[in-house]
Design a protein around this motif. Structure first.
Motif, short mmCIF file in Angstrom:
data_model
loop_
_atom_site.label_atom_id
_atom_site.label_comp_id
_atom_site.label_asym_id
_atom_site.label_seq_id
_atom_site.Cartn_x
_atom_site.Cartn_y
_atom_site.Cartn_z
N VAL A 27 39.81 50.61 48.35
CA VAL A 27 39.67 49.48 47.44
C VAL A 27 39.84 49.93 46.00
O VAL A 27 39.17 50.85 45.52
N VAL A 28 40.76 49.26 45.31
CA VAL A 28 41.01 49.52 43.90
C VAL A 28 40.63 48.28 43.11
O VAL A 28 41.17 47.19 43.36
N ALA A 29 39.70 48.43 42.18
CA ALA A 29 39.27 47.31 41.35
C ALA A 29 40.12 47.26 40.09
O ALA A 29 40.21 48.26 39.37
N LEU A 30 40.75 46.12 39.84
CA LEU A 30 41.46 45.90 38.59
C LEU A 30 40.53 45.12 37.68
O LEU A 30 40.15 43.98 37.98
N VAL A 31 40.13 45.75 36.57
CA VAL A 31 39.16 45.14 35.66
C VAL A 31 39.71 45.16 34.24
O VAL A 31 40.56 45.97 33.89
N ARG A 32 39.19 44.27 33.43
CA ARG A 32 39.56 44.26 32.02
C ARG A 32 38.66 45.18 31.21
O ARG A 32 39.08 45.74 30.20
N ALA A 40 33.92 50.28 44.06
CA ALA A 40 35.31 50.47 44.48
C ALA A 40 35.62 51.96 44.61
O ALA A 40 34.92 52.81 44.05
N ASP A 41 36.69 52.26 45.34
CA ASP A 41 37.14 53.64 45.47
C ASP A 41 37.85 54.12 44.21
O ASP A 41 37.80 55.30 43.87
N GLU A 42 38.54 53.20 43.55
CA GLU A 42 39.22 53.51 42.30
C GLU A 42 39.09 52.31 41.37
O GLU A 42 38.86 51.18 41.83
N VAL A 43 39.28 52.55 40.08
CA VAL A 43 39.29 51.48 39.09
C VAL A 43 40.53 51.65 38.22
O VAL A 43 40.83 52.76 37.77
N VAL A 44 41.26 50.54 38.03
CA VAL A 44 42.35 50.53 37.06
C VAL A 44 42.05 49.42 36.06
O VAL A 44 41.40 48.43 36.39
#
Length: 301
Positions: A27-32, A40-44
């Protein structure tokens, strides 16, 4: 699969992240705002309205699936609705272009079931027309943005698209949380009801909405699906019952000629004209079903 969740800090996005991880997805979280904690496993990091930033973020994430749960609806104001309309149009377009470039094969997108026109039966399926010409400009803009979002998602070559048209959200931190704006007003006995409250609301609990998104990620089925509980209810049923659950007095009845002025256009529309949502398609094709009825959960947050 590698699953990017855009809107990972929102109510549904936040509930979805642990479900995806438990199912074994990366799971990759796309956040502002990278300062916000996410499971999440990663954050972009990217603002969905910045096409360059979204492209860079999704290129780094390398998703198989992109889940779009972006809204700005912490408060139901005109500004929040306009910001959400931009996320549903410009933001969706940015996500689609970047998802294709990054090699994603599927999009799962948050829509709304109560954007249908107040025509026909009290409870409608996914083929009912949307209320594109609503007399309230803010709501017309909202529905037009939903229609454009659906057009973009379902009309994109090479990417399978699934639209989840959620009913009216309830649960912790929603408008209908007992401490939320609507719930608090009902609890104080400050939410009157029109004398003819035959509009139908289909509710859905936040967790059930997240479970529907999980089902859509895992399914090969695509298309448009209403997601709501099993008990669509007229305003004359659910609003007095909600007040009773909260220990509040019964709602004061408003004469029809002043109801819209007192309540505002949208709440008056909800209570007098809105249509509910049939969920047969989601049950049959996605294998999803609700677990919480508004009758059990509306007052519990």
């Amino acid at each position: 699969m590698r699953v990017v969740v855009a809107g990972a800090t929102g109510l549904i996005g936040g509930a979805l992240l642990p479900l995806l991880k438990a199912r074994g997805h990366h799971v990759v979280a796309l956040v502002r705002d990278e300062a916000k904690a996410v499971d999440a496993d990663e954050v972009v990091v990217a603002d969905a309205l910045d096409p360059v930033a979204v492209r860079i973020a999704l290129r780094a994430a390398r998703p198989d699936v992109v889940v779009h749960q972006l809204t700005a609806l912490r408060q139901m104001s005109a500004d929040a609705l306009e910001a959400t309309a931009r996320l549903r149009t410009e933001g969706t377009a940015n996500l689609i272009v970047s998802a294709r470039e990054a090699g994603a094969g599927k999009l799962v997108v948050q829509g709304i079931s109560f954007a249908t026109a107040p025509l026909g039966a009290p409870v409608l399926d996914e083929d009912a027309p949307l209320y594109l010409d609503a007399p309230d400009p803010t709501w017309a803009r909202t529905v037009q943005a939903v229609a454009e979002m659906e057009r973009l998602v379902l009309g994109t070559p090479d990417i399978a698209g699934t639209i989840l048209r959620y009913g009216t959200l309830f649960g912790a931190q929603t408008q209908y949380d007992p401490d939320g704006p609507f719930g608090a007003r009902v609890g104080r006995g400050k939410m009157p009801i029109p004398e003819s409250a035959t509009g139908v609301t289909s509710f859905v609990h936040v967790q059930d909405a997240a479970l529907a998104a999980l089902a859509a990620v895992d399914s090969e089925v695509t298309g448009v699906f209403n997601i709501a509980d099993d008990e669509p209810a007229e305003g004359s049923t659910w609003l007095p019952e909600y007040a009773r659950m909260l220990g509040a007095p019964p709602p004061r009845v408003l004469p029809g000629d002043i109801a819209e002025k007192v309540l505002g256009w949208f709440t008056h529309h909800q209570l007098t004209a809105m249509r509910g949502a049939r969920t047969d398609r989601a049950r049959a094709e996605l294998g999803w079903k609700p677990t919480v009825s508004w009758r059990r959960g509306l007052a519990s947050g």
